[in-house]
Design a protein around this motif. Structure first.
Motif, mmCIF file in Angstrom:
data_model
loop_
_atom_site.group_PDB
_atom_site.id
_atom_site.type_symbol
_atom_site.label_atom_id
_atom_site.label_comp_id
_atom_site.label_asym_id
_atom_site.label_seq_id
_atom_site.Cartn_x
_atom_site.Cartn_y
_atom_site.Cartn_z
ATOM 1 N N TYR A 25 51.060 20.967 -5.368
ATOM 2 C CA TYR A 25 51.993 21.235 -6.391
ATOM 3 C C TYR A 25 52.814 22.421 -6.194
ATOM 4 O O TYR A 25 54.001 22.356 -6.280
ATOM 5 C CB TYR A 25 51.388 21.152 -7.788
ATOM 6 C CG TYR A 25 52.302 21.694 -8.737
ATOM 7 C CD1 TYR A 25 53.118 20.530 -9.587
ATOM 8 C CD2 TYR A 25 52.285 22.683 -9.374
ATOM 9 C CE1 TYR A 25 53.925 20.837 -10.407
ATOM 10 C CE2 TYR A 25 53.274 23.131 -10.436
ATOM 11 C CZ TYR A 25 53.779 21.920 -10.848
ATOM 12 O OH TYR A 25 54.697 22.357 -11.966
ATOM 13 N N ASP A 35 61.330 23.426 -10.242
ATOM 14 C CA ASP A 35 61.753 22.189 -11.360
ATOM 15 C C ASP A 35 60.322 21.633 -11.441
ATOM 16 O O ASP A 35 59.902 20.833 -10.669
ATOM 17 C CB ASP A 35 62.930 21.422 -10.805
ATOM 18 C CG ASP A 35 63.098 20.455 -11.969
ATOM 19 O OD1 ASP A 35 62.205 19.917 -12.596
ATOM 20 O OD2 ASP A 35 64.584 20.179 -12.281
ATOM 21 N N ALA A 36 59.496 21.873 -12.693
ATOM 22 C CA ALA A 36 58.299 21.380 -12.709
ATOM 23 C C ALA A 36 58.225 20.158 -12.882
ATOM 24 O O ALA A 36 57.425 19.054 -12.404
ATOM 25 C CB ALA A 36 57.684 22.136 -13.921
ATOM 26 N N THR A 37 59.156 19.308 -13.563
ATOM 27 C CA THR A 37 59.312 17.907 -13.635
ATOM 28 C C THR A 37 59.278 17.252 -12.580
ATOM 29 O O THR A 37 58.658 16.144 -12.283
ATOM 30 C CB THR A 37 60.542 17.606 -14.731
ATOM 31 O OG1 THR A 37 60.499 18.094 -15.887
ATOM 32 C CG2 THR A 37 60.483 15.934 -14.993
ATOM 33 N N ILE A 38 60.425 17.404 -11.503
ATOM 34 C CA ILE A 38 60.458 16.807 -10.172
ATOM 35 C C ILE A 38 59.224 17.159 -9.391
ATOM 36 O O ILE A 38 58.836 16.220 -8.787
ATOM 37 C CB ILE A 38 61.881 17.520 -9.405
ATOM 38 C CG1 ILE A 38 62.932 17.193 -10.275
ATOM 39 C CG2 ILE A 38 61.826 16.998 -8.188
ATOM 40 C CD1 ILE A 38 64.174 17.687 -9.809
ATOM 41 N N GLU A 40 56.117 17.639 -10.295
ATOM 42 C CA GLU A 40 55.183 16.727 -10.800
ATOM 43 C C GLU A 40 55.405 15.220 -10.346
ATOM 44 O O GLU A 40 54.301 14.471 -9.955
ATOM 45 C CB GLU A 40 54.863 16.757 -12.360
ATOM 46 C CG GLU A 40 54.631 17.845 -12.739
ATOM 47 C CD GLU A 40 54.692 17.911 -14.528
ATOM 48 O OE1 GLU A 40 55.160 17.118 -15.078
ATOM 49 O OE2 GLU A 40 54.340 19.171 -14.909
ATOM 50 N N ASP A 41 56.652 14.861 -10.636
ATOM 51 C CA ASP A 41 56.966 13.412 -9.830
ATOM 52 C C ASP A 41 56.779 13.251 -8.459
ATOM 53 O O ASP A 41 56.036 12.111 -8.032
ATOM 54 C CB ASP A 41 58.375 13.090 -10.256
ATOM 55 C CG ASP A 41 58.428 12.692 -11.653
ATOM 56 O OD1 ASP A 41 57.697 12.552 -12.566
ATOM 57 O OD2 ASP A 41 59.723 12.812 -12.071
#
Length: 73
Positions: A25, A35-38, A40-41
């Motif tokens: 991560y 960008d945490a959302t990207i 995580e994906d």
């Protein structure tokens, strides 16, 4: 040489994530501009991809950590 993880086994998959999830991560987060959302994906997709391609992992060529990082790219 550590044994190859059995990703069909939920416990083994959990250990793999515990050992490598945070480091992967952090690597991905940096690569995607924090960008945490990207991130995580990408990490989720990387572990799903690893489950499909575990037969491609060769411990003689490098560590599991490095293989996961390569998959994440």
């Amino acid at each position: 040489m550590p044994p190859r993880p059995d990703l069909a086994d939920e416990e083994s998959l959990g250990r793999l994530y515990e050992e490598h999830g945070d480091g992967l991560y952090a690597f991905v987060l940096y690569r995607v501009g924090n960008d945490a959302t990207i991130a995580e994906d990408v990490v989720q997709d990387t572990f799903l991809h690893a489950m499909d391609r575990l037969g491609d992992f060769d411990p003689e060529r490098g560590s599991l950590r490095n293989w996961l990082i390569t998959l994440s790219r």
